[in-house]
Write an enzyme that holds these catalytic residues in place. Structure first.
Site, short mmCIF file in Angstrom:
data_model
loop_
_atom_site.label_atom_id
_atom_site.label_comp_id
_atom_site.label_asym_id
_atom_site.label_seq_id
_atom_site.Cartn_x
_atom_site.Cartn_y
_atom_site.Cartn_z
N TYR A 199 0.80 -1.24 0.00
CA TYR A 199 0.00 0.00 0.00
C TYR A 199 0.83 1.28 0.00
O TYR A 199 0.27 2.38 -0.02
CB TYR A 199 -0.97 -0.02 1.18
CG TYR A 199 -1.98 -1.14 1.06
CD1 TYR A 199 -2.91 -1.15 0.02
CD2 TYR A 199 -1.99 -2.21 1.96
CE1 TYR A 199 -3.81 -2.19 -0.12
CE2 TYR A 199 -2.90 -3.25 1.83
CZ TYR A 199 -3.81 -3.23 0.79
OH TYR A 199 -4.72 -4.25 0.64
N ASP B 142 -25.51 -1.79 -4.46
CA ASP B 142 -26.90 -1.35 -4.68
C ASP B 142 -27.05 0.15 -4.39
O ASP B 142 -27.72 0.87 -5.13
CB ASP B 142 -27.87 -2.14 -3.80
CG ASP B 142 -28.21 -3.51 -4.38
OD1 ASP B 142 -27.82 -3.79 -5.53
OD2 ASP B 142 -28.86 -4.30 -3.66
N HIS C 262 -8.16 1.08 -6.73
CA HIS C 262 -7.46 0.30 -5.70
C HIS C 262 -5.98 0.64 -5.80
O HIS C 262 -5.43 0.67 -6.90
CB HIS C 262 -7.65 -1.20 -5.92
CG HIS C 262 -9.08 -1.62 -5.81
ND1 HIS C 262 -9.70 -1.79 -4.60
CD2 HIS C 262 -10.02 -1.84 -6.76
CE1 HIS C 262 -10.97 -2.13 -4.80
NE2 HIS C 262 -11.19 -2.16 -6.12
N SER D 273 -3.52 -1.20 -4.70
CA SER D 273 -2.77 -2.41 -5.07
C SER D 273 -3.37 -3.04 -6.33
O SER D 273 -4.48 -2.68 -6.75
CB SER D 273 -2.81 -3.42 -3.91
OG SER D 273 -4.13 -3.88 -3.74
N ARG E 231 -9.93 -11.24 -4.45
CA ARG E 231 -9.84 -9.79 -4.69
C ARG E 231 -10.12 -9.44 -6.16
O ARG E 231 -10.26 -8.28 -6.50
CB ARG E 231 -8.45 -9.28 -4.31
CG ARG E 231 -8.17 -9.30 -2.83
CD ARG E 231 -6.82 -8.67 -2.52
NE ARG E 231 -6.26 -9.20 -1.30
CZ ARG E 231 -6.48 -8.68 -0.09
NH1 ARG E 231 -7.21 -7.60 0.06
NH2 ARG E 231 -5.94 -9.22 0.98
C1 DQA Z 1 -7.61 -2.20 -1.68
C2 DQA Z 1 -7.58 -3.65 -2.15
C3 DQA Z 1 -8.54 -4.51 -1.35
O1 DQA Z 1 -8.46 -5.85 -1.80
C4 DQA Z 1 -8.16 -4.48 0.12
O2 DQA Z 1 -9.09 -5.23 0.87
C5 DQA Z 1 -8.02 -3.09 0.64
C6 DQA Z 1 -7.35 -2.10 -0.19
C7 DQA Z 1 -6.56 -1.35 -2.42
O3 DQA Z 1 -6.68 -0.13 -2.41
O4 DQA Z 1 -5.59 -1.90 -2.95
O5 DQA Z 1 -8.41 -2.79 1.76
O6 DQA Z 1 -8.89 -1.65 -1.97
#
Ligand code: DQA
Length: 152
Positions: free
Chosen positions: A27, A91, A104, A106, A115
């Site tokens: 992150y 929703d 995201h 990541s 994921r």
């Molecule tokens: C996330 C990716 C998700 O899988 C994870 O649960 C997160 C962060 C990301 O910003 O990479 O909490 O949303």
């Protein structure tokens, strides 16, 4: 009279309040307020007005989405783990009917199998992942074009 549509709500979900305590390899080590400051700088550069929201409570996230059409013209959503299973949030986003980009930090496509699933499929203009904070800049560019806030 022309009305400016330049407000972008940036929503973060569960565990983003402790972003700086999460794995820096995944992150990046930024705190949420550092991330939001970067996003605000990029947004202002594009003529967008950002507002920020974060909660660890799914119901609060849903209720914020209910209010969203009164608060903003577009949205960036990073709902964290909820992105992968919360149909309730999907929703609520559907009802908001605002141009939205899913981000995201990541690369959710190359991590755990679960994921890869996103409840926002079909509801968002784009899903941007694996680009770290720059993913938000890309999302802002897209929304600025969509709203006509970049003079396009
Ligand atoms: C996330 C990716 C998700 O899988 C994870 O649960 C997160 C962060 C990301 O910003 O990479 O909490 O949303």
């Amino acid at each position: 009279m022309t009305t400016t549509r330049n407000r972008v709500a940036v929503l973060h979900g569960v565990n983003f309040d402790i972003l700086d305590r999460r794995d820096p390899e995944v992150y990046g080590g930024l705190s949420l307020s550092e991330l939001e400051q970067r996003i605000a700088g990029w947004a202002h550069g594009l003529g967008l007005e950002p507002i920020f929201f974060q909660t660890n409570h799914e119901g609060e996230f849903v209720e914020y989405l209910h209010r969203l059409p009164d608060l903003a013209d577009s949205a960036i959503v990073n709902a964290g783990a909820w992105s992968h299973y919360s149909r309730a949030i999907a929703d609520a986003l559907d009802v908001a009917r605002l141009p939205t980009v899913e981000v995201h930090l990541s690369d959710v496509e190359s991590r755990d199998e679960w994921r890869r699933v996103s409840v926002f499929d079909g509801l968002v203009l784009a899903k941007i992942c694996g680009k770290g904070p720059d993913g938000y800049r890309e999302a802002l560019d897209l929304l600025a074009g969509e709203l006509g806030a970049d003079g396009a």
